[in-house]
Design a protein around this motif. Sequence first.
Motif, PDB file in Angstrom:
ATOM      1  N   VAL A  25      47.377  41.568  44.533  1.00  0.00           N
ATOM      2  CA  VAL A  25      46.718  42.879  44.701  1.00  0.00           C
ATOM      3  C   VAL A  25      45.288  42.796  44.165  1.00  0.00           C
ATOM      4  CG1 VAL A  25      46.660  45.272  43.851  1.00  0.00           C
ATOM      5  CG2 VAL A  25      48.782  44.327  44.763  1.00  0.00           C
ATOM      6  N   ALA A  26      45.131  42.159  43.003  1.00  0.00           N
ATOM      7  CA  ALA A  26      43.780  42.013  42.429  1.00  0.00           C
ATOM      8  C   ALA A  26      42.878  41.241  43.385  1.00  0.00           C
ATOM      9  CB  ALA A  26      43.864  41.289  41.086  1.00  0.00           C
ATOM     10  N   VAL A  30      44.519  30.823  43.011  1.00  0.00           N
ATOM     11  CA  VAL A  30      43.306  30.721  42.201  1.00  0.00           C
ATOM     12  C   VAL A  30      42.079  31.161  42.981  1.00  0.00           C
ATOM     13  CG1 VAL A  30      41.845  29.155  40.913  1.00  0.00           C
ATOM     14  CG2 VAL A  30      44.295  28.787  40.956  1.00  0.00           C
ATOM     15  N   PHE A  31      41.991  30.690  44.228  1.00  0.00           N
ATOM     16  CA  PHE A  31      40.819  31.013  45.034  1.00  0.00           C
ATOM     17  C   PHE A  31      41.214  32.020  46.112  1.00  0.00           C
ATOM     18  CE2 PHE A  31      40.102  26.637  43.525  1.00  0.00           C
ATOM     19  CZ  PHE A  31      38.940  26.860  42.819  1.00  0.00           C
ATOM     20  N   GLY A  32      42.101  32.935  45.748  1.00  0.00           N
ATOM     21  CA  GLY A  32      42.661  33.859  46.730  1.00  0.00           C
ATOM     22  C   GLY A  32      41.629  34.785  47.330  1.00  0.00           C
ATOM     23  N   ASP A  33      40.443  34.854  46.704  1.00  0.00           N
ATOM     24  CA  ASP A  33      39.408  35.722  47.259  1.00  0.00           C
ATOM     25  C   ASP A  33      38.507  34.949  48.217  1.00  0.00           C
ATOM     26  OD1 ASP A  33      38.490  34.139  45.194  1.00  0.00           O
ATOM     27  OD2 ASP A  33      36.924  35.545  44.594  1.00  0.00           O
ATOM     28  N   LEU A  34      38.786  33.660  48.428  1.00  0.00           N
ATOM     29  CA  LEU A  34      37.946  32.849  49.315  1.00  0.00           C
ATOM     30  C   LEU A  34      38.733  32.448  50.559  1.00  0.00           C
ATOM     31  CD1 LEU A  34      36.551  30.338  46.648  1.00  0.00           C
ATOM     32  CD2 LEU A  34      35.347  32.289  47.570  1.00  0.00           C
ATOM     33  N   GLU A  35      38.058  32.427  51.709  1.00  0.00           N
ATOM     34  CA  GLU A  35      38.654  31.813  52.893  1.00  0.00           C
ATOM     35  C   GLU A  35      38.559  30.302  52.677  1.00  0.00           C
ATOM     36  OE1 GLU A  35      40.057  33.568  55.252  1.00  0.00           O
ATOM     37  OE2 GLU A  35      39.486  35.393  54.188  1.00  0.00           O
ATOM     38  N   ALA A  48      47.091  45.714  32.440  1.00  0.00           N
ATOM     39  CA  ALA A  48      47.774  44.962  31.384  1.00  0.00           C
ATOM     40  C   ALA A  48      47.766  43.463  31.685  1.00  0.00           C
ATOM     41  CB  ALA A  48      49.212  45.450  31.260  1.00  0.00           C
ATOM     42  N   LEU A  49      48.071  43.114  32.945  1.00  0.00           N
ATOM     43  CA  LEU A  49      48.217  41.698  33.286  1.00  0.00           C
ATOM     44  C   LEU A  49      46.852  41.038  33.396  1.00  0.00           C
ATOM     45  CD1 LEU A  49      50.561  39.763  33.918  1.00  0.00           C
ATOM     46  CD2 LEU A  49      50.019  40.089  36.312  1.00  0.00           C
ATOM     47  N   LEU A  50      45.942  41.690  34.099  1.00  0.00           N
ATOM     48  CA  LEU A  50      44.582  41.159  34.187  1.00  0.00           C
ATOM     49  C   LEU A  50      43.781  41.876  33.126  1.00  0.00           C
ATOM     50  CD1 LEU A  50      44.233  41.530  38.030  1.00  0.00           C
ATOM     51  CD2 LEU A  50      44.949  39.528  36.780  1.00  0.00           C
ATOM     52  N   ASP A  51      43.827  41.361  31.928  1.00  0.00           N
ATOM     53  CA  ASP A  51      43.087  42.004  30.842  1.00  0.00           C
ATOM     54  C   ASP A  51      41.607  42.089  31.234  1.00  0.00           C
ATOM     55  OD1 ASP A  51      42.064  39.464  30.483  1.00  0.00           O
ATOM     56  OD2 ASP A  51      43.660  38.940  29.099  1.00  0.00           O
ATOM     57  N   GLU A  67      39.914  40.626  34.652  1.00  0.00           N
ATOM     58  CA  GLU A  67      39.509  41.582  35.675  1.00  0.00           C
ATOM     59  C   GLU A  67      38.047  41.324  36.018  1.00  0.00           C
ATOM     60  OE1 GLU A  67      41.032  43.232  37.701  1.00  0.00           O
ATOM     61  OE2 GLU A  67      40.944  45.389  37.465  1.00  0.00           O
ATOM     62  N   GLU A  68      37.261  41.101  34.962  1.00  0.00           N
ATOM     63  CA  GLU A  68      35.837  40.836  35.160  1.00  0.00           C
ATOM     64  C   GLU A  68      35.666  39.519  35.918  1.00  0.00           C
ATOM     65  OE1 GLU A  68      31.962  39.964  32.355  1.00  0.00           O
ATOM     66  OE2 GLU A  68      33.928  40.162  31.460  1.00  0.00           O
ATOM     67  N   TYR A  69      36.507  38.543  35.563  1.00  0.00           N
ATOM     68  CA  TYR A  69      36.458  37.254  36.256  1.00  0.00           C
ATOM     69  C   TYR A  69      36.681  37.447  37.747  1.00  0.00           C
ATOM     70  CZ  TYR A  69      38.311  33.241  38.553  1.00  0.00           C
ATOM     71  OH  TYR A  69      38.537  32.280  39.497  1.00  0.00           O
ATOM     72  N   LEU A  70      37.735  38.206  38.080  1.00  0.00           N
ATOM     73  CA  LEU A  70      38.054  38.386  39.493  1.00  0.00           C
ATOM     74  C   LEU A  70      36.971  39.197  40.196  1.00  0.00           C
ATOM     75  CD1 LEU A  70      41.859  38.932  39.107  1.00  0.00           C
ATOM     76  CD2 LEU A  70      40.799  37.126  40.425  1.00  0.00           C
ATOM     77  N   ASP A  71      36.392  40.157  39.473  1.00  0.00           N
ATOM     78  CA  ASP A  71      35.320  40.947  40.067  1.00  0.00           C
ATOM     79  C   ASP A  71      34.130  40.083  40.426  1.00  0.00           C
ATOM     80  OD1 ASP A  71      36.395  43.338  40.271  1.00  0.00           O
ATOM     81  OD2 ASP A  71      35.603  44.193  38.420  1.00  0.00           O
ATOM     82  N   LYS A  72      33.903  39.054  39.596  1.00  0.00           N
ATOM     83  CA  LYS A  72      32.723  38.243  39.849  1.00  0.00           C
ATOM     84  C   LYS A  72      33.001  37.126  40.832  1.00  0.00           C
ATOM     85  CE  LYS A  72      30.290  38.932  35.566  1.00  0.00           C
ATOM     86  NZ  LYS A  72      29.917  38.307  34.309  1.00  0.00           N
ATOM     87  N   GLY A  73      34.321  36.727  40.918  1.00  0.00           N
ATOM     88  CA  GLY A  73      34.727  35.575  41.703  1.00  0.00           C
ATOM     89  C   GLY A  73      33.771  35.191  42.772  1.00  0.00           C
TER      90      GLY A  73
END
Length: 743
Positions: free
Chosen positions: A234-235, A453-458, A730-733, A737-743
């Motif tokens: 979901v993230a 890990v790279f779920g936000d990348l094609e 809770a899970l993505l502290d 969360e910031e990491y995924l936002d910047k991914g």
Amino acid sequence: MGSVAALDEPLKKTLGGTTAKVLADHLGLHTVGDLLHHYPRRYAERGELTRLADLPLDEHVTVVAQVADARVLRFNGGRGQRLEVTLTDGGGRLQLVFFGKGIHKPQKDLVPGRRAMFAGKVSVFNRKLQLAHPEYALLDQESGSEAVDAFAGALMPIYPACQQMASWKLAKAVDAVLPHARDAVDPLPEALRSGRGLVELPDALEKIHRPRTKADIADARARLKWDEAFVLQVALARRRFAETQLPAVPRPSTEGGILDAFDAGLPFTLTEGQRKVSEEIFTDLATDHPMHRLLQGEVGSGKTMVALRAMLTVVDGGGQAAMLAPTEVLAQQHHRSITEMMGELAEGGMLGGAEHGTKVVLLTGSMGAAARRQALLDLVTGEAGIVIGTHALIEDKVHFHDLGLVVVDEQHRFGVEQRDALRGKGHSGGEKRTPHLLVMTATPIPRTVAMTVFGDLETSVLDQLPAGRSPIATHVVPAKDKPHFLARAWERVREEVAAGHQGYVVCPRIGDEEDAPGTAKGRKGGDEDGPSPEDTEEKRPPLAVVDLVRQLTAGPLAGLRVAALHGRMAPEDKDAVMRRFAAGELDVLVATTVIEVGVNVPNATAMVIMDADRFGVSQLHQLRGRVGRGSAPGLCLLVSEMPEASPARARLAAVAATLDGFELSRIDLEQRREGDVLGQAQSGVRSSLRMLAVIEDEEVIAAAREEATAVVTADPALDAYPELRTALAALLDDEREEYLDKG
């Protein structure tokens, strides 16, 4: 986002300060929820003996076994004494050792025939596995000890533990917080949970920690895996959705530009894979939201060529492209190879340059002031279409005329903040626009890890090697069992040099550190427990470049031109050594893993990796990719002193058995804990995956990705799913969360 009071409660309230401090300092567990999500690694049944033959070296383990024999031995002329206890499980044997005053209690307790749980760190002494001063809890005393009462007839949970907190003490701590499991908020949408027949979260937590049957464990695992996979997906789905909302400048391919001129001058044909991947990238670049693509391909599969064609497309469209490399050696090498590939096209605006060429500039931290000023000027005016650099590119002083594409080489070497800072420099016509992003890696990543890990990348994969690459033979050299094999390894290096080729010798350490061999710390080799008196030899520090250069030039490689290369050398010295090696003025380069990525010397055919067991599988594969880059076959020798039966040797045998990086990355992943793999890839932030095994659970991850995408597409803000929003928090502290936002 609301939060769950009961699970957020600090552990010291329930367990007391001392226990809570150990759990926080050594296992990273701070709240009731953290401890409830610290799942047993496995379960031992009373009456079942753990396989001692499979113990992993250097890991903290818990075993259930029986004492076969025990004896007290004296040393140091009778002044010192130690207790040696041999455990058995019918299949394997394990030695325990206790020293000094610490022998009295175990001498009374550990008599032949007695069964107990033992916890400690597995080491090797005299080529046998041993635990030094393990903790233990007796299981079969007639008095009905606490341990037996707690575990009688049940499945005993064995927790990931540490030296300061054995598994059975963790089990007691879990007992104290388990009632709070009833307050756990369920992140899965009810329709998804019931549709897939998953148990409710409070039940899953109780069953994972205190199962009555093996079916309980299976139910709990199935449920908890879904939580992890779904919340993470979901993230990532929200991340992908947000990316599609950002504006970017489309950079469609144009005819008759610099790319066409470049292609026309290529002395070889692109592989089918390079063409296919280039088309995927060109399609992405032509859209008005940022490309977000991962390009993975074996060492030498031609990723740089694909990246360069993407950069030229952007330059044709009036933009600039920046390539971010992890080291100065690699940035300089990319700059050299790209300017060579482009020829006169890389000399835009200069005498002899092609009419529609562009300037290719290098920007690194060690450049002289004048060269640096000129490079910065070329970037801000737009004179330079392509810039290649290290993290020096990210500094505030660096401004672009119109940054259209960021290419990141060897993604895992960069913090997300660095990547984000470079992408933040994109603007066009005064407006802020996000540049397109292409991430490259030569570390093959199994599909499931790419999704996680790279779920936000094609993802694009280059799996063919260009014509003309040679095979590499790999062999394990057991230096301790067969010293003459090591002598033969040095002979092989001399033979390659005599045939006009060159070689690498790789070491895990630079040497000359403060804790050099000879100091107490050096002798211990960093072992926290401290070695046993005879163990100092066993725990020698890893071999070092500085020491080995001296030994080789005085010994087996005397008369050859040998030089050192490592990360503590001044950048200009490093570059000078690399240039001399590339020019054939050196025969052998003794280096650290600074040569792991991108170093390209086609004449180098031999590589000897010392203490190869100290490197990961994927890293060995990367290093090996430095040889066999020309027309002559490559040779890679993995030198190790580990015993033949050790897991480390099994790892080396796997590397020797296949050149398939994807196969090796699977093996690597199966042999390491998930958290290590994901934690490293996720910018050093602790992995949230405790139950999900990214290799085995491919189906769960793929299904969770589909469900997550559907949920986020229908409701990007998750307004209808407050519990899911809580779980994300809770899970993505905050950090993740910031990491995924910047991914």
